[in-house]
Design a protein around this motif. Structure first.
Motif, mmCIF file in Angstrom:
data_model
loop_
_atom_site.group_PDB
_atom_site.id
_atom_site.type_symbol
_atom_site.label_atom_id
_atom_site.label_comp_id
_atom_site.label_asym_id
_atom_site.label_seq_id
_atom_site.Cartn_x
_atom_site.Cartn_y
_atom_site.Cartn_z
ATOM 1 N N PRO A 333 48.291 3.942 49.800
ATOM 2 C CA PRO A 333 49.009 2.723 49.412
ATOM 3 C C PRO A 333 49.178 1.727 50.546
ATOM 4 C CG PRO A 333 50.524 4.574 49.650
ATOM 5 C CD PRO A 333 49.147 5.141 49.745
ATOM 6 N N ALA A 334 48.895 0.470 50.248
ATOM 7 C CA ALA A 334 49.084 -0.628 51.200
ATOM 8 C C ALA A 334 50.460 -1.228 50.978
ATOM 9 C CB ALA A 334 47.984 -1.675 51.033
ATOM 10 N N VAL A 335 51.481 -0.419 51.231
ATOM 11 C CA VAL A 335 52.871 -0.859 51.192
ATOM 12 C C VAL A 335 53.555 -0.330 52.445
ATOM 13 C CG1 VAL A 335 53.018 -0.965 48.677
ATOM 14 C CG2 VAL A 335 53.591 1.157 49.845
ATOM 15 N N ASN A 336 54.681 -0.922 52.807
ATOM 16 C CA ASN A 336 55.373 -0.515 54.019
ATOM 17 C C ASN A 336 55.915 0.907 53.889
ATOM 18 O OD1 ASN A 336 58.064 -0.306 55.703
ATOM 19 N ND2 ASN A 336 56.850 -1.932 56.653
ATOM 20 N N ALA A 373 41.186 3.433 58.624
ATOM 21 C CA ALA A 373 41.262 2.437 59.690
ATOM 22 C C ALA A 373 42.017 1.179 59.266
ATOM 23 C CB ALA A 373 39.856 2.085 60.189
ATOM 24 N N PRO A 374 41.808 0.640 58.055
ATOM 25 C CA PRO A 374 42.560 -0.563 57.687
ATOM 26 C C PRO A 374 44.066 -0.374 57.765
ATOM 27 C CG PRO A 374 40.749 -0.227 56.165
ATOM 28 C CD PRO A 374 40.797 0.994 57.026
ATOM 29 N N LEU A 375 44.557 0.770 57.296
ATOM 30 C CA LEU A 375 45.998 0.962 57.238
ATOM 31 C C LEU A 375 46.592 1.531 58.521
ATOM 32 C CD1 LEU A 375 46.607 2.196 53.579
ATOM 33 C CD2 LEU A 375 46.470 -0.124 54.501
ATOM 34 N N ALA A 404 51.861 1.119 57.499
ATOM 35 C CA ALA A 404 51.567 1.306 56.077
ATOM 36 C C ALA A 404 51.876 2.733 55.644
ATOM 37 C CB ALA A 404 50.101 0.995 55.802
ATOM 38 N N LEU A 405 52.363 2.858 54.434
ATOM 39 C CA LEU A 405 52.609 4.170 53.853
ATOM 40 C C LEU A 405 51.331 4.998 53.816
ATOM 41 C CD1 LEU A 405 54.639 6.027 52.361
ATOM 42 C CD2 LEU A 405 53.998 4.846 50.242
ATOM 43 N N GLY A 406 50.202 4.367 53.496
ATOM 44 C CA GLY A 406 48.930 5.080 53.423
ATOM 45 C C GLY A 406 48.313 5.386 54.768
ATOM 46 N N GLY A 407 48.899 4.831 55.841
ATOM 47 C CA GLY A 407 48.385 5.124 57.175
ATOM 48 C C GLY A 407 49.197 6.163 57.907
ATOM 49 N N PHE A 408 50.529 6.130 57.717
ATOM 50 C CA PHE A 408 51.407 6.964 58.540
ATOM 51 C C PHE A 408 52.386 7.810 57.734
ATOM 52 C CE2 PHE A 408 50.156 3.181 60.885
ATOM 53 C CZ PHE A 408 49.632 3.742 62.034
ATOM 54 N N GLY A 409 52.395 7.691 56.433
ATOM 55 C CA GLY A 409 53.353 8.436 55.628
ATOM 56 C C GLY A 409 54.695 7.751 55.596
ATOM 57 N N TYR A 430 51.308 22.120 45.532
ATOM 58 C CA TYR A 430 52.337 21.325 46.202
ATOM 59 C C TYR A 430 53.728 21.748 45.717
ATOM 60 C CZ TYR A 430 48.432 18.455 47.726
ATOM 61 O OH TYR A 430 47.253 18.029 48.299
ATOM 62 N N PRO A 431 54.751 21.616 46.571
ATOM 63 C CA PRO A 431 56.093 22.112 46.232
ATOM 64 C C PRO A 431 56.863 21.153 45.319
ATOM 65 C CG PRO A 431 56.126 21.160 48.423
ATOM 66 C CD PRO A 431 54.686 21.105 47.959
ATOM 67 N N LEU A 432 56.436 21.072 44.079
ATOM 68 C CA LEU A 432 57.056 20.140 43.144
ATOM 69 C C LEU A 432 58.503 20.524 42.836
ATOM 70 C CD1 LEU A 432 54.154 19.565 40.592
ATOM 71 C CD2 LEU A 432 54.671 18.297 42.669
ATOM 72 N N ALA A 433 58.818 21.788 42.945
ATOM 73 C CA ALA A 433 60.167 22.255 42.622
ATOM 74 C C ALA A 433 61.028 22.447 43.864
ATOM 75 C CB ALA A 433 60.083 23.558 41.829
ATOM 76 N N GLY A 434 60.591 21.916 44.990
ATOM 77 C CA GLY A 434 61.298 22.157 46.245
ATOM 78 C C GLY A 434 62.463 21.235 46.519
ATOM 79 N N GLY A 435 62.724 20.277 45.667
ATOM 80 C CA GLY A 435 63.860 19.391 45.859
ATOM 81 C C GLY A 435 63.523 18.054 46.490
ATOM 82 N N ALA A 436 62.331 17.908 47.069
ATOM 83 C CA ALA A 436 61.932 16.629 47.667
ATOM 84 C C ALA A 436 61.629 15.622 46.565
ATOM 85 C CB ALA A 436 60.714 16.811 48.557
ATOM 86 N N ARG A 437 61.971 14.361 46.817
ATOM 87 C CA ARG A 437 61.635 13.301 45.856
ATOM 88 C C ARG A 437 60.311 12.644 46.177
ATOM 89 N NH1 ARG A 437 62.163 14.119 41.891
ATOM 90 N NH2 ARG A 437 62.114 11.965 41.125
ATOM 91 N N VAL A 438 59.819 12.824 47.403
ATOM 92 C CA VAL A 438 58.520 12.284 47.809
ATOM 93 C C VAL A 438 57.737 13.392 48.499
ATOM 94 C CG1 VAL A 438 57.291 10.621 49.261
ATOM 95 C CG2 VAL A 438 59.392 9.924 48.076
ATOM 96 N N ILE A 439 56.504 13.584 48.083
ATOM 97 C CA ILE A 439 55.592 14.510 48.751
ATOM 98 C C ILE A 439 54.487 13.677 49.379
ATOM 99 C CG2 ILE A 439 53.956 16.403 48.459
ATOM 100 C CD1 ILE A 439 55.637 17.380 46.116
ATOM 101 N N ALA A 440 54.430 13.699 50.703
ATOM 102 C CA ALA A 440 53.425 12.942 51.444
ATOM 103 C C ALA A 440 52.265 13.874 51.776
ATOM 104 C CB ALA A 440 54.029 12.363 52.722
#
Length: 475
Positions: A333-336, A373-375, A404-409, A430-440
């Motif tokens: 993703p090209a978002v902050n 490289a872009p991000l 960028a989120l897609g460059g550095f998490g 992936y730990p979908l049931a681990g309590g995290a709201r975001v999995i990078a």
């Protein structure tokens, strides 16, 4: 045209219908009959149980968008059959691909040309500059348009005073308010000139581009795999720098030397496309997302690549719906990277998409890769805001604040996010049931000797299909 645009074969027989919905730059629907059919179909639980909604990144003529969506869907289905991945019962998917105007020239890190390589001054290089100028000046009032155009038209260099003035005009038109992702104030003209010089210096250090060999094609440029296939991991994005154009011309970055205005045009188009993606998401795709979540029981799965991530995030943010989407997968993703944070560093506000975390059932999954490289090399320079009080040495190249989120998490999500190496298809989960709201998902790791995600456009591959399977499988 009403009816699905294409039918994607499913394992075990049958097919899933793929609809393409086109939007203009204001998010106005240009495919009303197809959209009406989608809306009607999702309301029938006997017809549709799952809606997969895709938003592409930069490369967007209609045929290219179709190819991206077809390739991802086919790979996803084929992988599911190969590994016997369970599906919900019943399972009757419908696919929707958004087509929005982000033309091949406007993303400088992906499609910007190596100007010196084209001996024809009236060829693609000149056409690119014309398109960039039109894109930027379309946001200017007539008097500013005249001043800006007269200052840059046909020029390869402007002096520092002129550079500062056209920087002021660009900021006034395209970066006047706080950044919607991180809340940072817009850059001052001197901030923008620093970033302008840094981008050019980055190109100088890399020869033909940022880190690539002379002549390397840009990641995702015409003639390379682009969004839909693995890109050349050694390819470098070209376009911000102009070293090699005129070896005797002065380059920005040193006191008293001139600035190439084409670099500012390229930077300003990034701002323009970022804003456009948000508009298309909020006013175009958003109403459809709201309809699915309000008038149907279908599970909604949102997938966005590059600035397409902003399209789906903006759509979900603005949708007033009684229930959440089932899952969200963001591909490079090209978002902050602070966009989901409850508190953004240096500001008094939450990230622009923090509220999305409460509007999705399963953890939001996002990929990032050191091979993008872009991000990792350009995004934070083009999108930086004002200094925010940090030391000057950190202001220009600060990947912590402006990365960028897609460059550095993700950043600022202590306790809400978990970082995982890209799972090996058929083996890892992936730990979908681990309590995290975001999995990078770290796509910079190697799997079988190759990067999991080798570049910005490498987002339709076994690793990304597997991530979507993990998010959508019933177990």
């Amino acid at each position: 045209m009403a009816g699905p645009f294409e039918h994607i074969p499913m394992d075990g027989g049958g097919s899933a219908d793929l609809y393409l919905l086109r939007y203009d730059d204001q998010g106005r629907l240009r495919s009303p009959e197809a959209a009406a059919e989608v809306r009607a179909r999702v309301q029938d639980p006997g017809d549709v149980t799952d809606v997969f909604c895709f938003a592409h990144g930069w490369n967007n003529v209609f045929a290219q968008a179709l190819d991206r969506y077809r390739g991802f869907a086919t790979g996803f289905v084929t992988q599911g059959a190969a590994f016997g991945i369970p599906k919900p019962a019943p399972y009757r998917p419908l696919l929707v691909g958004a087509v929005w105007p982000s033309t091949s020239f406007v993303m400088p890190w992906e499609a910007g040309p190596q100007i010196a390589a084209d001996p024809d001054p009236f060829g693609r290089q000149a056409a690119e500059v014309e398109e960039l100028l039109e894109l930027v000046t379309s946001s200017l009032e007539p008097a500013r348009d005249q001043e800006f155009t007269e200052a840059v038209d046909g020029r390869r260099a402007v002096d520092a005073a002129t550079a500062e003035r056209i920087a002021e005009i660009a900021i006034e038109a395209l970066r006047a308010g706080p950044d919607p992702d991180d809340g940072s104030p817009p850059p001052q003209p001197e901030d923008l000139l620093e970033a302008w010089a840094a981008l050019d210096a980055l190109a100088r250090d890399g020869g033909a581009g940022a880190g690539g060999a002379p002549g390397s094609p840009p990641d995702g440029a015409p003639g390379t795999p682009g969004d839909g296939a693995a890109g050349d991991p050694g390819a470098a994005p070209i376009g911000f720098g102009t070293i090699g154009d005129h070896p005797h011309e002065a380059q920005p970055g040193a006191a008293g030397l001139d600035f190439d205005p084409r670099d500012l045009l390229r930077m300003a188009t990034v701002w323009k496309m970022k804003a456009r993606a948000g508009t298309v998401g909020a006013h175009g795709l958003g109403p459809l997302v709201e309809h699915v979540l309000t008038h149907s029981a279908a599970r909604l799965h949102l997938i966005g690549h590059s600035f397409g991530a902003r399209v789906v995030l903006s759509a979900l943010t603005t949708a007033a719906a009684p229930r959440p989407a089932h899952c969200v997968l963001l591909l490079q993703p090209a978002v902050n990277r602070w966009c989901f944070a409850p508190h953004v560093a240096g500001t008094q506000r939450a990230g622009g998409f923090h509220g999305v975390l409460d509007k999705v059932t399963r953890p939001l999954m996002t990929t990032f890769s050191s091979h993008d490289a872009p991000l990792t090399r350009f995004f934070h320079l083009a999108m930086r805001g004002s200094h925010l009080g940090e030391p000057d040495f950190a202001g220009v190249g600060n990947t912590d604040l402006y990365g960028a989120l897609g460059g550095f998490g993700p950043a600022g999500l202590t306790g809400l996010a978990v970082e995982e190496k890209a799972a090996v298809p058929g083996e890892g989960r992936y730990p979908l049931a681990g309590g995290a709201r975001v999995i990078a998902v770290d796509g910079g790791v190697d799997i079988n000797g190759l990067p999991a995600i080798s570049g910005h456009g490498d987002i339709s591959n076994p690793v990304t299909w597997w991530a979507l399977h993990d998010l959508t499988r019933p177990d």
